[in-house]
Design a protein around this motif. Structure first.
Motif, mmCIF file in Angstrom:
data_model
loop_
_atom_site.group_PDB
_atom_site.id
_atom_site.type_symbol
_atom_site.label_atom_id
_atom_site.label_comp_id
_atom_site.label_asym_id
_atom_site.label_seq_id
_atom_site.Cartn_x
_atom_site.Cartn_y
_atom_site.Cartn_z
ATOM 1 N N THR A 161 11.494 25.716 52.776
ATOM 2 C CA THR A 161 12.402 25.008 53.681
ATOM 3 C C THR A 161 12.168 23.508 53.650
ATOM 4 O O THR A 161 11.040 23.081 53.373
ATOM 5 N N GLY A 217 16.610 29.221 63.233
ATOM 6 C CA GLY A 217 15.218 28.854 63.483
ATOM 7 C C GLY A 217 14.318 28.908 62.258
ATOM 8 O O GLY A 217 13.129 28.625 62.350
ATOM 9 N N THR A 218 14.862 29.267 61.098
ATOM 10 C CA THR A 218 14.019 29.359 59.892
ATOM 11 C C THR A 218 14.092 28.109 59.032
ATOM 12 O O THR A 218 13.332 27.964 58.078
ATOM 13 N N ASN A 219 15.057 27.239 59.309
ATOM 14 C CA ASN A 219 15.330 26.067 58.463
ATOM 15 C C ASN A 219 15.963 26.436 57.126
ATOM 16 O O ASN A 219 16.005 25.636 56.206
HETATM 17 C C1 NAG Z 1 11.971 23.464 60.851
HETATM 18 O O1 NAG Z 1 12.023 22.068 60.630
HETATM 19 C C2 NAG Z 1 11.615 21.290 61.740
HETATM 20 C C3 NAG Z 1 11.882 19.835 61.401
HETATM 21 O O2 NAG Z 1 11.303 19.484 60.184
HETATM 22 C C4 NAG Z 1 10.144 21.592 62.049
HETATM 23 O O3 NAG Z 1 9.724 20.843 63.154
HETATM 24 C C5 NAG Z 1 10.001 23.081 62.320
HETATM 25 O O4 NAG Z 1 8.634 23.416 62.523
HETATM 26 C C6 NAG Z 1 10.549 23.913 61.173
HETATM 27 N N1 NAG Z 1 10.552 25.319 61.534
HETATM 28 C C7 NAG Z 1 10.146 26.278 60.713
HETATM 29 C C8 NAG Z 1 10.219 27.677 61.220
HETATM 30 O O5 NAG Z 1 9.719 26.048 59.572
#
Ligand code: NAG
Ligand code: NAP
Ligand code: NAG
Length: 315
Positions: A161, A217-219
């Motif tokens: 991600t 929520g997974t990006n």
């Molecule tokens: C998704 O991206 C955000 C912003 O970069 C980050 O804060 C968050 O932890 C990420 N969530 C996951 C599940 O990777």
């Protein structure tokens, strides 16, 4: 004589005006680099897929051309490498009309490629007949094959991600009607071919939506794309009579593959569109779709049936 010349000049001027202002579409203006990113583009040996793959390669991505024919893919690999100056462009075999081939592709990919940031489900057909697994060809290739492919690659996308899934749909989704009772009948002729194609593209649109719901929520985000009407090799599948009508229209009024690829590229690289995950884009803009293409209950149903048909069910 003079009248004719003036009339012709007006027609040509009007045509140019309409072509550049309406038909050509909107370019993706993002200059996002894709250095260090890996992308898969299905059906990338020609048409929109090839134009998309070339753009991603120019941005520095490692690009996998997932195609069913080695003979047709290798010239595209050569061409894209040459035009982009990027040697990280490779062919991997994928026939979406065979679930076994989809599984084999995913296995090879996951073993040989550590990363995946962009999955572009582009390959498509309006052909009649049945897939190797006995499904209606348009539904089997355009939707089910990509459904299985996406699911098999989902964990890798989640590990890389932010990553994105781009699903090439079509405005013809409008005409699509949900009917799961004939998944195993071959289409025949233009009218049923178009009906089957429209249904497959409605499923693609709903698939992007359901993916977004499940991936919240997974990006990992997903987008459905209508490229516009584009003059590509898709025309070779039409019968002779229909070709006589559509080839001149396509030549004059449809987009070039490069212009048609802009919205898919936009969804792949544009920053800040994550809030539109699950939505449908055309002309580099999110669009409102008709109610039957944004019904979450139907989207879930399409997912569940596809899971079963692709042999993915755990229950
Ligand atoms: C998704 O991206 C955000 C912003 O970069 C980050 O804060 C968050 O932890 C990420 N969530 C996951 C599940 O990777
Ligand atoms: N052209 C338009 O006006 C238009 C409009 C809306 C949406 N679209 C969509 O845009 C996408 C690209 O279309 P295009 O116009 O670029 O068409 P195209 O020139 O006909 O290219 C289609 C690509 O899909 C591949 N393909 C077909 N069946 C396959 C299979 N079983 N397994 C793997 N690959 C397969 C083709 O491979 P081969 O070369 O080996 O056949 C080709 O690479 C499609 O999803 C199409 O539905 C197009
Ligand atoms: C394909 O088209 C035929 C004829 O119009 C129709 O009866 C059938 O339901 C369609 N099947 C799919 C999967 O779209």
């Amino acid at each position: 004589m003079v009248t004719w010349m003036v009339a012709s000049a007006i027609v040509i001027a009007l045509y140019i005006l309409i072509y550049y202002n309406i038909l050509k579409g909107v370019p993706c203006r993002s200059d996002t680099s894709l250095k260090g990113k890996t992308a898969i583009v299905t059906g990338a040996n020609t048409g929109l897929g090839k134009a998309t793959a070339l753009d991603l390669a120019r941005r520095g991505a490692r690009v996998i051309l997932a195609c069913r024919s080695k003979e047709r893919a290798e010239p595209a690999v050569f061409d894209i490498r040459k035009k982009s100056g990027n040697n990280q462009v490779i062919f991997m075999h994928l026939d979406l009309a065979s679930l076994k081939s989809v599984r084999a592709f995913a296995e090879t990919f996951l073993q040989s490629e550590p990363q995946l940031h962009l999955l572009i489900n582009n390959a498509g057909t309006g052909s009649i007949g049945l897939t190797a697994d006995g499904f209606n060809m348009a539904w089997g290739v355009n939707h089910l094959g990509h459904f299985l492919l996406t699911n098999l690659l989902l964990n890798r996308l989640k590990q890389c991600t932010p990553s994105r899934i781009i699903i090439i749909s079509s405005l013809t989704y409008c005409m699509g009607k949900i009917d799961f009772s004939n998944l195993n009948t071959p289409g025949e002729g233009f009218v049923s071919g178009l009906r089957n194609y429209s249904f497959s593209k409605l499923c693609s649109t709903l698939f992007a939506r359901e993916l977004a719901n499940r991936l919240e929520g997974t990006n990992v985000t997903s987008y459905a794309v209508h490229p516009g009407f584009v003059f590509t090799e898709a025309f070779r599948e039409l019968g002779l009579l229909i070709k006589l009508v559509f080839v001149p229209i396509g030549f004059l009024f449809f987009r070039t593959p490069t212009d048609g690829a802009q919205t898919a590229i936009y969804c792949a690289v544009q920053e800040g569109i994550e809030k539109f995950s699950g939505r449908y884009f055309a002309d580099c803009e999110v669009q409102k779709v008709f109610p039957h293409a944004r019904d979450d209950a139907v989207a879930r149903k399409v997912w569940e049936i596809s899971e079963r048909m692709a042999g993915l069910c755990s229950h």
